[in-house]
Each structure stands twice: as C-alpha cells, then as structure tokens.
Design a protein around this motif. Sequence first.
Motif, mmCIF file in Angstrom:
data_model
loop_
_atom_site.group_PDB
_atom_site.id
_atom_site.type_symbol
_atom_site.label_atom_id
_atom_site.label_comp_id
_atom_site.label_asym_id
_atom_site.label_seq_id
_atom_site.Cartn_x
_atom_site.Cartn_y
_atom_site.Cartn_z
ATOM 1 N N TYR A 195 20.605 16.386 80.961
ATOM 2 C CA TYR A 195 21.908 16.902 81.115
ATOM 3 C C TYR A 195 22.327 16.934 82.605
ATOM 4 O O TYR A 195 23.385 16.753 83.162
ATOM 5 C CB TYR A 195 22.127 18.257 80.619
ATOM 6 C CG TYR A 195 22.129 18.226 79.035
ATOM 7 C CD1 TYR A 195 22.757 17.277 78.296
ATOM 8 C CD2 TYR A 195 21.443 19.343 78.265
ATOM 9 C CE1 TYR A 195 22.629 17.529 76.910
ATOM 10 C CE2 TYR A 195 20.990 19.103 77.058
ATOM 11 C CZ TYR A 195 21.996 18.285 76.200
ATOM 12 O OH TYR A 195 21.737 18.518 74.928
ATOM 13 N N SER A 208 21.191 15.132 85.171
ATOM 14 C CA SER A 208 21.336 13.924 85.701
ATOM 15 C C SER A 208 22.885 13.310 85.173
ATOM 16 O O SER A 208 23.500 12.900 86.036
ATOM 17 C CB SER A 208 20.432 12.821 85.057
ATOM 18 O OG SER A 208 19.189 13.200 85.457
ATOM 19 N N ILE A 209 23.323 13.853 84.142
ATOM 20 C CA ILE A 209 24.652 13.203 83.415
ATOM 21 C C ILE A 209 25.681 13.954 84.558
ATOM 22 O O ILE A 209 26.534 13.065 84.764
ATOM 23 C CB ILE A 209 24.855 13.470 82.064
ATOM 24 C CG1 ILE A 209 24.029 12.467 81.240
ATOM 25 C CG2 ILE A 209 26.376 13.193 81.657
ATOM 26 C CD1 ILE A 209 23.704 12.859 79.663
ATOM 27 N N GLY A 253 28.159 11.838 87.049
ATOM 28 C CA GLY A 253 29.557 11.788 86.765
ATOM 29 C C GLY A 253 30.190 12.574 87.585
ATOM 30 O O GLY A 253 31.392 11.839 88.365
#
Length: 553
Positions: free
Chosen positions: A428, A430-431, A435
């Motif tokens: 999570y 990393s995302i 983003g």
Amino acid sequence: MSKNILGSSLENASLNIVFQIFCRLLTFILNAFVVRYVGQEILGVMNVRLLLLESTILFLSREPFFKACLTNTAEHNWAQVVNLLWLTVPLCGVMSIFFGYIWLYKLPMSDGLPADYAFAVFSVALSCIIHMSSLVVQLISVAFLFNGFKIIVDTLMIVFRTILFVSMILYKAENALFAFSVAQLASTLFYTISHYIFFYWYIKKIDNDKKKIKKYEIPMNNENIDDNFDNEFPFKSIFEFLPGYMNNRDSTFDNKLVILTWSFFRQGFLKQILTEGERMIMTVIPVLTFAQQGTYEIINNLGSLAARFIFRPIEDSGYFYFTQMVKRDEKINQQNPSKIQESVEVLTNLCAIVTSIGFIVLVFGQSYSSTLLWIYGGDKFTEYLPVLLLRAHCLAVLLLGINGVTECYTNATADSATINKSNLTMIYQSIIFLGASCILVYILGPVGFILGNCINMSLRIFHSVSFINERHHDTNLKPLDGIYPKRLFSILLVVSGLVTTITQYYSMWIHLIVGTIMFACVMSSWMYEHKELVILGIKKLRKRRNQRLSKND
C-alpha cells in the motif's frame, strides 16, 4: 564475539561517519568535474540510470541475506551461513541478466543514449556478481567487528575508482561511460580481492600465535593472544569461506535463517521501490531529460548530506547493535531486563540525535540553501528551481533521520511473521508513494519527487512507530520519547529561523555570521538539555583514548 557490542557499534558508527564524509566530499568534487568536462547528460546517465541498475541488483541480491545472517551472530553455525550466502552469487547472476536486458532493450530512449551505454550496463551487472562473491567475508568483517579494516578497504576502493575514472576522463573525455565502466569493474575486483587477502593474512596470524603458545608456552594473558581467543574466530582456512568446505554436522542450511531471508527478500522488492522510487520514475517514465536528471541528482546529493554522513552509519551500526541485544522471537518483558533497558536508552538517544539534526537542517536550510548552492556551483545553481529543490530536501532530511532509526530497530527486532505482515503494508505504501510522486511531479515539476518521498517517509515512520509502541506496550519503557525536541532547543530553533530569514536579504557575510551565532546558540541549548548524553559521549571517547594509549604503552 565477546567484544562489547555497544562500544564496537559506536566505534563502527564513528568510523563510518568519517568515511561517509570523505566519500560525499569526493563525490561532490567528482560531480563538479564530470559536469565541467563531460556534461550533465552523462552525469544523469551514470548517477540515475546506471547506479539505479547497480543498487537494484545489489539490494535484492545482498540485503535479505546480509540482514538475516547478521541476526544473533554469536549463535551461528558458520558452515550453514557460508552455504546460504553463496546462494547470492547465482541469484545475482539471474538478476543481472534480467535487469540488464530491461536496461538495454525496454527502457525509454527519448534523449538518445551516449556511446558505450551497452558496455556500461554489462560492466555494472558483472561488477555486481563479482561483489557478491565476497559477501561471506564482508559479513564476517562486520560480525567479528573488523571495523578498522572495513573502513580502510572501503576508502581505498573509492579512491582507486575515482583516480582511475578521472585519469581516463582527462585522457579522453568523450569516452566517459567507458571510463565509468572500467573504473566500476576494476574497483569491485580490488574490493573483493582485498577482503580475501586480509582474511588469508589474519588466519595465518592466528595460526602463528597458536604455534608460539605451544612452542614457548606464552601466558594466556598476553594481549595479542587474548584478542585472538576472545574473537573466537571459527575459520581455520581461507577455503572455509567457500560452500561445503567447513565442517558441518547439521543440515546444509539453517531453516530459521532461510525463513528470515525469504521474509526480507519479499520485503526487498517493496523497499527498493520506496527507496529508489524517484529514480525509477525518472528511468521508466521520461519526465526529465538526462540533463535535468543530472541537475536533480546533484541537488539530491547535496540535500542528503546529513543522511549520507550521519544517518546511514547510525542506521547500520544501530541495526547490528539491536540484533545482538533484542531477540526477535521473544516478548520484551520475557528478555534480559538489563539488555532491554540498555537498548531502549540507545534507541531513545538515537532518536533524539537524528531528530535534532533534522530540525536544525530544516530550519537553517530554508535560509542558507541559496548560499550553499552558490558556494558549490556558482550562479547557475542559485536559480529558483535548484534552491526550491534543496529547501524541500531539508524537510526530507528530518523524515529520513526519524525513519532510519525507527526502521532499523523494527527490522532488527521483528520476527519473520511480523516482517511478512508488514509486506502487505509496504504494498500500500508503494502504491501511494508512486501515485503521489507521479501526480506531484506532473503538477509541481521535479520538486514533486521530493514531496512524494516525504509522503513515503511519513508512512514508513508511522508503520515503524506503531510496531515499536506495540512491542513495548506491556512495559513502562518509552523508547520513542527522544523524537520530541525539548523546549529550549525548540524555542531557539524558531528564533533562529526568523532571524536568518531576515538576514538573508543582507550581505552574505552578515548572513553567515548571524547564522553561525544562532547555530552556536541552538547547539548550546541542545547540549544543555542533553547533558547526560553529552557526558556519556565524552566518557566513551576518553575510554577509547585511554585504551589506545595503554595498548601503545
């Protein structure tokens, strides 16, 4: 392994700080040299694309094994450890082929690539494999506290690589990437061979000392003999650094270390994204030209001075210290109380040190970024964007310091199950990080990379702090109290920020003099409010000096 763990960790940290200062100064000089003689485009290719390839291969091949095998080294079956570590060589080979192919054929080439790029990729991949062939002796030099040797060989490698690279550039500047490749390969070979030569000599020295004992019946309190026996060095021949040579009555691999390594390995992919996310975005998505990447990398290196000089050595030494003091598989209240108390005090003091450094950098960096950039690179680095990048880095430094210490404790004391659970959290993170970075870069330009990294650090700090609080919730210990700056220090920081913000509009000399005075006031307040820590540091330094003097006598 009976040496004092805390003392050796402090010695290792201090030596590493000196080494990092030397390396960073050398890097700054080298970057300025490359920009002047070759150009920012080549600097962008070397420092972003090629060094990302190296860090990715080495991190995924080396880090999981190294961290796992540093855990509780006093209880290791070293034959099993050697067998496990040699698995990194074929693993590194596979990763070198995989990532080398991507770097050669799959990454965008919008700017066009300079000559010798393919050879540079091949050289970086091969140097990683060579580096992994000395991982066993690298681990031994850390586990058995050969701190002086480690710093010396690291320094010699950097000097050797720099001299070779600069010499080739001066001879033919247009072959910059070829020079980079040759220097990379040659320095890695030097580094690997140096480790084996040292331990060949060290094993021979132990053998000679033992022969003297048998022949002359030297008393066991002889200083050199004491040192050798205290080390309990288990290797009798240099061939025992190879798999299968050392006597081993157990299984080929230690199952606990294998499980722990696998946990770190799965976490490694995510951590590499979190650590090198900005370089990955630059490499995969051509949001910046190679020239812009070169400029960003210069500012990034300058902005991470504190992280490179101080935080990283503290993290490395702290990780080793905590792995020896705190057991992963036992609750805190079931472990040795004196060890836990000492480890909590060390963690508290480390938090206080890195947080204070971070706040000092954040406050003074806002007013002195332009001055520092002018001193380093002249007028072209005092434009709006470089100054903004460096000011943003000052916030990142604060978060990097806190994250480094809290995460090193978490990684050093968490069991395999906890590490596996944290992998989902890191997905999570990393995302969110990738983003946020892409969005912020699109809106704000290059500074978005730094702000995205700040978000990344904040998420990681929250995760580590939650783990540490949960780990100590059954005790009265508060290891994270050091994160909060004390009152007088905070007040003087605010005053310093206001005063230096005003003086930056006056002459540079007035600005520097006022800043020096305010910095001295801030440091004095910190030393006053941390008297115990300062006294402890002075005592440690005096003790080390007296020990050296007694040895010389």
